[in-house]
Design a protein around this motif. Structure first.
Motif, PDB file in Angstrom:
ATOM      1  N   ALA A 294      -1.331  14.387  -0.954  1.00  0.00           N
ATOM      2  CA  ALA A 294      -1.698  15.673  -0.256  1.00  0.00           C
ATOM      3  C   ALA A 294      -3.152  15.883  -1.098  1.00  0.00           C
ATOM      4  O   ALA A 294      -3.261  16.033  -2.192  1.00  0.00           O
ATOM      5  CB  ALA A 294      -0.812  17.033  -0.717  1.00  0.00           C
ATOM      6  N   VAL A 295      -4.216  16.037  -0.141  1.00  0.00           N
ATOM      7  CA  VAL A 295      -5.792  16.033  -0.655  1.00  0.00           C
ATOM      8  C   VAL A 295      -6.274  17.088  -0.130  1.00  0.00           C
ATOM      9  O   VAL A 295      -6.437  17.197   1.109  1.00  0.00           O
ATOM     10  CB  VAL A 295      -6.464  14.763  -0.678  1.00  0.00           C
ATOM     11  CG1 VAL A 295      -7.762  14.934  -1.001  1.00  0.00           C
ATOM     12  CG2 VAL A 295      -5.715  13.627  -1.203  1.00  0.00           C
TER      13      VAL A 295
ATOM     14  N   ARG B   9      -0.250  19.991   1.379  1.00  0.00           N
ATOM     15  CA  ARG B   9       1.115  19.619   0.760  1.00  0.00           C
ATOM     16  C   ARG B   9       1.983  18.785   1.660  1.00  0.00           C
ATOM     17  O   ARG B   9       1.901  18.664   2.818  1.00  0.00           O
ATOM     18  CB  ARG B   9       2.060  20.948   0.590  1.00  0.00           C
ATOM     19  CG  ARG B   9       2.126  21.678   1.721  1.00  0.00           C
ATOM     20  CD  ARG B   9       2.954  22.935   1.557  1.00  0.00           C
ATOM     21  NE  ARG B   9       3.275  23.589   2.783  1.00  0.00           N
ATOM     22  CZ  ARG B   9       4.250  24.365   2.842  1.00  0.00           C
ATOM     23  NH1 ARG B   9       4.929  24.989   1.879  1.00  0.00           N
ATOM     24  NH2 ARG B   9       4.524  25.124   4.121  1.00  0.00           N
ATOM     25  N   VAL B  10       2.629  18.045   0.708  1.00  0.00           N
ATOM     26  CA  VAL B  10       3.681  17.002   1.495  1.00  0.00           C
ATOM     27  C   VAL B  10       4.963  17.514   1.294  1.00  0.00           C
ATOM     28  O   VAL B  10       5.428  17.812   0.228  1.00  0.00           O
ATOM     29  CB  VAL B  10       3.428  15.483   0.722  1.00  0.00           C
ATOM     30  CG1 VAL B  10       4.527  14.416   1.065  1.00  0.00           C
ATOM     31  CG2 VAL B  10       2.195  15.049   0.900  1.00  0.00           C
ATOM     32  N   THR B  11       5.678  17.734   2.451  1.00  0.00           N
ATOM     33  CA  THR B  11       6.954  18.219   2.669  1.00  0.00           C
ATOM     34  C   THR B  11       8.032  17.099   3.003  1.00  0.00           C
ATOM     35  O   THR B  11       7.687  16.294   3.787  1.00  0.00           O
ATOM     36  CB  THR B  11       7.306  19.296   3.318  1.00  0.00           C
ATOM     37  OG1 THR B  11       6.585  19.034   4.721  1.00  0.00           O
ATOM     38  CG2 THR B  11       6.247  20.724   2.692  1.00  0.00           C
TER      39      THR B  11
ATOM     40  N   ASP C 126       1.326   8.198   5.192  1.00  0.00           N
ATOM     41  CA  ASP C 126       2.201   9.335   4.883  1.00  0.00           C
ATOM     42  C   ASP C 126       1.574  10.358   3.967  1.00  0.00           C
ATOM     43  O   ASP C 126       2.064  10.750   2.895  1.00  0.00           O
ATOM     44  CB  ASP C 126       3.352   8.619   4.018  1.00  0.00           C
ATOM     45  CG  ASP C 126       4.693   9.367   4.194  1.00  0.00           C
ATOM     46  OD1 ASP C 126       4.805  10.242   5.177  1.00  0.00           O
ATOM     47  OD2 ASP C 126       5.412   9.146   3.159  1.00  0.00           O
ATOM     48  N   SER C 127       0.393  10.880   4.524  1.00  0.00           N
ATOM     49  CA  SER C 127      -0.496  11.841   3.406  1.00  0.00           C
ATOM     50  C   SER C 127      -0.743  13.021   4.211  1.00  0.00           C
ATOM     51  O   SER C 127      -1.201  12.954   5.472  1.00  0.00           O
ATOM     52  CB  SER C 127      -1.436  10.876   2.791  1.00  0.00           C
ATOM     53  OG  SER C 127      -1.317   9.858   2.180  1.00  0.00           O
ATOM     54  N   ALA C 128      -1.255  14.189   3.637  1.00  0.00           N
ATOM     55  CA  ALA C 128      -1.823  15.245   4.220  1.00  0.00           C
ATOM     56  C   ALA C 128      -3.183  15.358   3.714  1.00  0.00           C
ATOM     57  O   ALA C 128      -3.610  15.540   2.650  1.00  0.00           O
ATOM     58  CB  ALA C 128      -0.861  16.514   3.833  1.00  0.00           C
TER      59      ALA C 128
ATOM     60  N   GLY D  30      -6.926  17.065   4.070  1.00  0.00           N
ATOM     61  CA  GLY D  30      -7.904  18.273   4.416  1.00  0.00           C
ATOM     62  C   GLY D  30      -7.398  19.554   3.997  1.00  0.00           C
ATOM     63  O   GLY D  30      -6.050  19.789   3.630  1.00  0.00           O
ATOM     64  N   GLU D  31      -7.988  20.707   4.105  1.00  0.00           N
ATOM     65  CA  GLU D  31      -7.506  21.962   3.649  1.00  0.00           C
ATOM     66  C   GLU D  31      -6.520  22.361   4.443  1.00  0.00           C
ATOM     67  O   GLU D  31      -6.433  22.270   5.834  1.00  0.00           O
ATOM     68  CB  GLU D  31      -8.541  22.969   3.945  1.00  0.00           C
ATOM     69  CG  GLU D  31      -9.672  22.873   2.683  1.00  0.00           C
ATOM     70  CD  GLU D  31     -10.885  23.888   2.906  1.00  0.00           C
ATOM     71  OE1 GLU D  31     -10.493  24.725   3.564  1.00  0.00           O
ATOM     72  OE2 GLU D  31     -11.879  23.746   2.221  1.00  0.00           O
ATOM     73  N   ASP D  32      -5.337  23.357   4.023  1.00  0.00           N
ATOM     74  CA  ASP D  32      -4.063  23.459   4.733  1.00  0.00           C
ATOM     75  C   ASP D  32      -3.487  22.751   5.409  1.00  0.00           C
ATOM     76  O   ASP D  32      -2.718  23.130   6.648  1.00  0.00           O
ATOM     77  CB  ASP D  32      -4.531  24.709   5.598  1.00  0.00           C
ATOM     78  CG  ASP D  32      -5.151  25.913   4.704  1.00  0.00           C
ATOM     79  OD1 ASP D  32      -4.372  26.341   3.595  1.00  0.00           O
ATOM     80  OD2 ASP D  32      -6.102  26.382   5.231  1.00  0.00           O
ATOM     81  N   SER D  33      -3.238  21.600   5.076  1.00  0.00           N
ATOM     82  CA  SER D  33      -2.618  20.303   5.899  1.00  0.00           C
ATOM     83  C   SER D  33      -1.433  20.122   5.227  1.00  0.00           C
ATOM     84  O   SER D  33      -1.036  20.374   4.342  1.00  0.00           O
ATOM     85  CB  SER D  33      -3.560  18.860   6.001  1.00  0.00           C
ATOM     86  OG  SER D  33      -3.811  18.550   4.775  1.00  0.00           O
ATOM     87  N   GLU D  34      -0.324  19.508   6.185  1.00  0.00           N
ATOM     88  CA  GLU D  34       0.777  19.193   5.707  1.00  0.00           C
ATOM     89  C   GLU D  34       1.303  18.226   6.471  1.00  0.00           C
ATOM     90  O   GLU D  34       1.230  18.101   7.736  1.00  0.00           O
ATOM     91  CB  GLU D  34       1.637  20.500   5.945  1.00  0.00           C
ATOM     92  CG  GLU D  34       3.100  20.440   5.625  1.00  0.00           C
ATOM     93  CD  GLU D  34       3.926  21.617   5.956  1.00  0.00           C
ATOM     94  OE1 GLU D  34       4.903  21.407   6.584  1.00  0.00           O
ATOM     95  OE2 GLU D  34       3.527  22.840   5.697  1.00  0.00           O
ATOM     96  N   ARG D  35       2.105  17.452   5.673  1.00  0.00           N
ATOM     97  CA  ARG D  35       2.833  16.254   6.237  1.00  0.00           C
ATOM     98  C   ARG D  35       4.505  16.659   6.215  1.00  0.00           C
ATOM     99  O   ARG D  35       4.861  16.945   5.461  1.00  0.00           O
ATOM    100  CB  ARG D  35       2.624  14.939   5.778  1.00  0.00           C
ATOM    101  CG  ARG D  35       3.379  13.821   6.246  1.00  0.00           C
ATOM    102  CD  ARG D  35       3.847  12.801   5.270  1.00  0.00           C
ATOM    103  NE  ARG D  35       4.595  13.185   4.333  1.00  0.00           N
ATOM    104  CZ  ARG D  35       5.687  13.191   3.837  1.00  0.00           C
ATOM    105  NH1 ARG D  35       6.713  12.836   4.814  1.00  0.00           N
ATOM    106  NH2 ARG D  35       6.169  13.356   2.791  1.00  0.00           N
TER     107      ARG D  35
END
Length: 146
Positions: free
Chosen positions: A94-95, A100-102, A137-139, A141-146
């Motif tokens: 997660a960058v 976050r990576v969920t 398999d990554s998130a 950017g700001e407020d991004s989620e996978r």
């Protein structure tokens, strides 16, 4: 391949062998030739080792070396203020602010599509993002989620 390339691995073994032989030689010199002789030789070897170590540490800082990564590519990785530049692949991360990576990973990532041996620069501007390799398999950017 992970770890050190074969050439470096061989150099590490040679270095370990030289250090071992030197240590055994110093012990034998101290026992057979006396502590004074052993101490003088050990002091000389220590001083020479320090000078060589300092030179090897400064070499890349002064522009020496090949400037190539482990795969033989010549590349530079640069980012502007608030930017992020990655010289390899981004997998399962997660960058970005509040990213976050969920959940579990999506499975094994596919083989890399990055051409082996190609030269490339990676540069991200202010608040930008640049990745040289694959993003899997990554998130990002700001407020991004996978």
């Amino acid at each position: 391949m992970t770890g050190n390339p074969p050439g470096r691995r061989g150099a590490l073994w040679v270095l370990a062998l030289v250090c071992g032989v030197t240590a055994v030689g110093l012990v034998l010199l101290s026992v057979l030739g006396g502590l004074d002789a052993g101490g003088q030789v050990a002091g000389l070897i220590g001083a020479l080792t320090g000078v060589v170590g300092c030179a090897l540490a400064l070499w890349p800082l002064l522009g020496g070396g090949s400037g190539r990564d482990r795969d033989g590519r010549r590349s530079r990785v640069r980012a502007g203020r608030g930017g992020l530049a990655v010289g390899g692949s981004v997998v399962g991360t997660a960058v970005g602010a509040r990213s976050r990576v969920t959940g579990p990973a999506s499975g094994r990532p596919p083989a890399s599509t990055t051409r082996s041996g190609s030269d490339a620069d990676v540069a991200a501007g202010d608040d930008g993002l640049a990745v040289r390799g694959d993003v899997v398999d990554s998130a990002l950017g700001e407020d991004s989620e996978r």
